[in-house]
Scaffold this motif. Sequence first.
Motif, mmCIF file in Angstrom:
data_model
loop_
_atom_site.group_PDB
_atom_site.id
_atom_site.type_symbol
_atom_site.label_atom_id
_atom_site.label_comp_id
_atom_site.label_asym_id
_atom_site.label_seq_id
_atom_site.Cartn_x
_atom_site.Cartn_y
_atom_site.Cartn_z
ATOM 1 N N THR A 12 0.841 -1.204 0.000
ATOM 2 C CA THR A 12 0.000 0.000 0.000
ATOM 3 C C THR A 12 0.874 1.252 0.000
ATOM 4 O OG1 THR A 12 -1.691 -1.193 1.260
ATOM 5 C CG2 THR A 12 -1.877 1.208 1.166
ATOM 6 N N GLU A 13 1.829 1.303 0.935
ATOM 7 C CA GLU A 13 2.750 2.440 1.001
ATOM 8 C C GLU A 13 3.622 2.520 -0.256
ATOM 9 O OE1 GLU A 13 1.847 1.362 5.272
ATOM 10 O OE2 GLU A 13 2.345 0.250 3.459
ATOM 11 N N GLN A 14 4.032 1.378 -0.736
ATOM 12 C CA GLN A 14 4.888 1.322 -1.923
ATOM 13 C C GLN A 14 4.189 1.963 -3.121
ATOM 14 O OE1 GLN A 14 5.639 -2.634 -3.515
ATOM 15 N NE2 GLN A 14 7.782 -2.125 -3.883
ATOM 16 N N THR A 15 2.933 1.613 -3.330
ATOM 17 C CA THR A 15 2.179 2.162 -4.463
ATOM 18 C C THR A 15 1.836 3.628 -4.241
ATOM 19 O OG1 THR A 15 1.231 -0.034 -4.851
ATOM 20 C CG2 THR A 15 0.160 1.832 -5.931
ATOM 21 N N PHE A 16 1.467 3.982 -3.012
ATOM 22 C CA PHE A 16 1.175 5.382 -2.682
ATOM 23 C C PHE A 16 2.382 6.266 -2.979
ATOM 24 C CE2 PHE A 16 1.621 8.746 0.552
ATOM 25 C CZ PHE A 16 0.467 9.487 0.317
ATOM 26 N N ALA A 17 3.550 5.825 -2.546
ATOM 27 C CA ALA A 17 4.767 6.608 -2.784
ATOM 28 C C ALA A 17 5.068 6.726 -4.265
ATOM 29 C CB ALA A 17 5.944 5.962 -2.061
ATOM 30 N N ASP A 18 4.831 5.657 -4.991
ATOM 31 C CA ASP A 18 5.098 5.653 -6.422
ATOM 32 C C ASP A 18 4.157 6.595 -7.168
ATOM 33 O OD1 ASP A 18 6.482 4.619 -8.740
ATOM 34 O OD2 ASP A 18 4.684 3.468 -9.192
ATOM 35 N N ILE A 19 2.874 6.589 -6.795
ATOM 36 C CA ILE A 19 1.858 7.374 -7.506
ATOM 37 C C ILE A 19 1.872 8.848 -7.103
ATOM 38 C CG2 ILE A 19 -0.633 7.714 -7.797
ATOM 39 C CD1 ILE A 19 -0.980 4.702 -7.617
ATOM 40 N N LEU A 20 2.007 9.119 -5.801
ATOM 41 C CA LEU A 20 1.833 10.486 -5.310
ATOM 42 C C LEU A 20 3.121 11.172 -4.867
ATOM 43 C CD1 LEU A 20 -1.497 10.068 -3.309
ATOM 44 C CD2 LEU A 20 -1.177 11.157 -5.515
ATOM 45 N N ILE A 21 3.991 10.464 -4.184
ATOM 46 C CA ILE A 21 5.182 11.125 -3.641
ATOM 47 C C ILE A 21 6.271 11.296 -4.694
ATOM 48 C CG2 ILE A 21 7.056 10.926 -1.963
ATOM 49 C CD1 ILE A 21 5.122 9.660 -0.048
ATOM 50 N N GLN A 22 6.509 10.273 -5.488
ATOM 51 C CA GLN A 22 7.586 10.337 -6.475
ATOM 52 C C GLN A 22 7.446 11.530 -7.425
ATOM 53 O OE1 GLN A 22 8.015 6.997 -9.314
ATOM 54 N NE2 GLN A 22 10.131 6.847 -8.606
ATOM 55 N N PRO A 23 6.271 11.758 -8.054
ATOM 56 C CA PRO A 23 6.150 12.927 -8.935
ATOM 57 C C PRO A 23 6.211 14.261 -8.195
ATOM 58 C CG PRO A 23 4.066 11.744 -8.785
ATOM 59 C CD PRO A 23 5.087 10.889 -8.135
ATOM 60 N N GLN A 24 5.753 14.279 -6.942
ATOM 61 C CA GLN A 24 5.832 15.518 -6.161
ATOM 62 C C GLN A 24 7.274 15.905 -5.900
ATOM 63 O OE1 GLN A 24 3.682 17.723 -5.281
ATOM 64 N NE2 GLN A 24 4.893 18.904 -3.802
ATOM 65 N N LEU A 25 8.098 14.941 -5.512
ATOM 66 C CA LEU A 25 9.497 15.231 -5.226
ATOM 67 C C LEU A 25 10.262 15.601 -6.491
ATOM 68 C CD1 LEU A 25 10.373 12.480 -2.592
ATOM 69 C CD2 LEU A 25 9.777 14.879 -2.212
ATOM 70 N N ALA A 26 9.850 15.071 -7.612
ATOM 71 C CA ALA A 26 10.519 15.404 -8.874
ATOM 72 C C ALA A 26 10.437 16.895 -9.167
ATOM 73 C CB ALA A 26 9.906 14.601 -10.016
ATOM 74 N N TYR A 131 -1.082 3.921 7.591
ATOM 75 C CA TYR A 131 -1.390 4.545 6.297
ATOM 76 C C TYR A 131 -2.838 5.013 6.203
ATOM 77 C CZ TYR A 131 -2.516 5.025 1.398
ATOM 78 O OH TYR A 131 -2.982 5.518 0.206
ATOM 79 N N GLU A 132 -3.776 4.198 6.678
ATOM 80 C CA GLU A 132 -5.191 4.504 6.482
ATOM 81 C C GLU A 132 -5.634 5.802 7.141
ATOM 82 O OE1 GLU A 132 -4.801 0.659 4.799
ATOM 83 O OE2 GLU A 132 -4.070 1.433 6.716
ATOM 84 N N ALA A 133 -4.827 6.361 8.049
ATOM 85 C CA ALA A 133 -5.177 7.659 8.637
ATOM 86 C C ALA A 133 -5.316 8.713 7.544
ATOM 87 C CB ALA A 133 -4.109 8.084 9.644
ATOM 88 N N TYR A 134 -4.492 8.618 6.498
ATOM 89 C CA TYR A 134 -4.553 9.605 5.416
ATOM 90 C C TYR A 134 -5.947 9.647 4.783
ATOM 91 C CZ TYR A 134 0.558 8.788 5.499
ATOM 92 O OH TYR A 134 1.864 8.630 5.865
ATOM 93 N N LEU A 135 -6.610 8.502 4.724
ATOM 94 C CA LEU A 135 -7.896 8.419 4.033
ATOM 95 C C LEU A 135 -9.004 9.130 4.799
ATOM 96 C CD1 LEU A 135 -7.721 4.729 2.754
ATOM 97 C CD2 LEU A 135 -6.804 6.821 1.727
ATOM 98 N N PHE A 136 -8.771 9.385 6.085
ATOM 99 C CA PHE A 136 -9.739 10.147 6.874
ATOM 100 C C PHE A 136 -9.599 11.653 6.633
ATOM 101 C CE2 PHE A 136 -10.104 6.151 9.079
ATOM 102 C CZ PHE A 136 -11.414 6.129 9.529
ATOM 103 N N SER A 137 -8.650 12.049 5.808
ATOM 104 C CA SER A 137 -8.520 13.464 5.454
ATOM 105 C C SER A 137 -9.748 13.936 4.681
ATOM 106 C CB SER A 137 -7.259 13.680 4.607
ATOM 107 O OG SER A 137 -6.101 13.353 5.325
ATOM 108 N N ASP A 138 -10.379 13.020 3.960
ATOM 109 C CA ASP A 138 -11.627 13.317 3.251
ATOM 110 C C ASP A 138 -12.351 12.000 2.995
ATOM 111 O OD1 ASP A 138 -13.725 14.172 1.772
ATOM 112 O OD2 ASP A 138 -12.554 14.949 0.089
ATOM 113 N N PRO A 139 -13.184 11.565 3.938
ATOM 114 C CA PRO A 139 -13.865 10.275 3.806
ATOM 115 C C PRO A 139 -14.785 10.168 2.599
ATOM 116 C CG PRO A 139 -13.882 10.990 6.091
ATOM 117 C CD PRO A 139 -13.389 12.150 5.271
ATOM 118 N N THR A 140 -15.129 11.290 1.977
ATOM 119 C CA THR A 140 -15.964 11.195 0.772
ATOM 120 C C THR A 140 -15.239 10.473 -0.356
ATOM 121 O OG1 THR A 140 -15.259 13.374 -0.052
ATOM 122 C CG2 THR A 140 -17.223 13.306 1.352
ATOM 123 N N CYS A 141 -13.947 10.246 -0.189
ATOM 124 C CA CYS A 141 -13.207 9.496 -1.203
ATOM 125 C C CYS A 141 -13.773 8.096 -1.377
ATOM 126 C CB CYS A 141 -11.726 9.425 -0.861
ATOM 127 S SG CYS A 141 -11.326 8.370 0.575
#
Length: 232
Positions: A12-26, A131-141
């Motif tokens: 879960t973290e591996q894919t999250f980092a790949d999809i969201l963090i990697q392009p942000q850091l770039a 990790y799942e704490a992040y998903l409570f940032s907007d439960p409408t997801c």
Amino acid sequence: MVRLYLFAEGQTEQTFADILIQPQLALYDVFMHNPILIAHAKKKGQVHRGGGRNYLPMKNDIMRFLKQEKAPDVFFTTMIDLYAIHADFPGLAESESLRQDPIQRVEFLEKRFAEDIGDARLIPYLQLHEYEAYLFSDPTCFKYLDAGRTKEIEALRVIASQYQTPELINDGQQTAPSKRIIAQFPDYGKAKSIFGPLLAEQIGLHVIRNKCSHFDKWLSRLESLNEKGVSS
């Protein structure tokens, strides 16, 4: 440009980092290699990766990479849950006195982790509480899973409203963030590594950062590696 290795606790973290963090850091000229599942055991010379309850295989895994990559412009970081953290994790027993202040506790453990590794290029990050704490940032997801489950989505929204930040949703066996989500959406538990990153993508990194200050502080530090190095 600096390079960064990220050790993830699970897929879960591996894919999250790949999809969201990697392009942000770039955007900040920080090149993150494909996230690595951290080791949990080594048997007959073969490293087994992902999750696990033992600290020593994790430490040894990180140390191997540190020895292989000695350049000062190569950094290392982690995404490991505070929830159900490894029993032999550095400083864990001492941190019990800080349990009433989870943010202070997690920062204490990150500091002890860094001291135990002993290389300033490591920037430890422990997730509060998982990790799942992040998903409570907007439960409408969770409309992404089933737009018709309005009562279940509202139940998650009510939980989120009870905490100053989703990162403070506690670490009880039945009340940890993932447990609360699965109670409303059982299918999530069957495919966490798929649904987790997709739901975070629905929320957006900027919203998660705004709601989760410990996560934002870590990501901001990674973004600044080109400018400030390990002193950030």
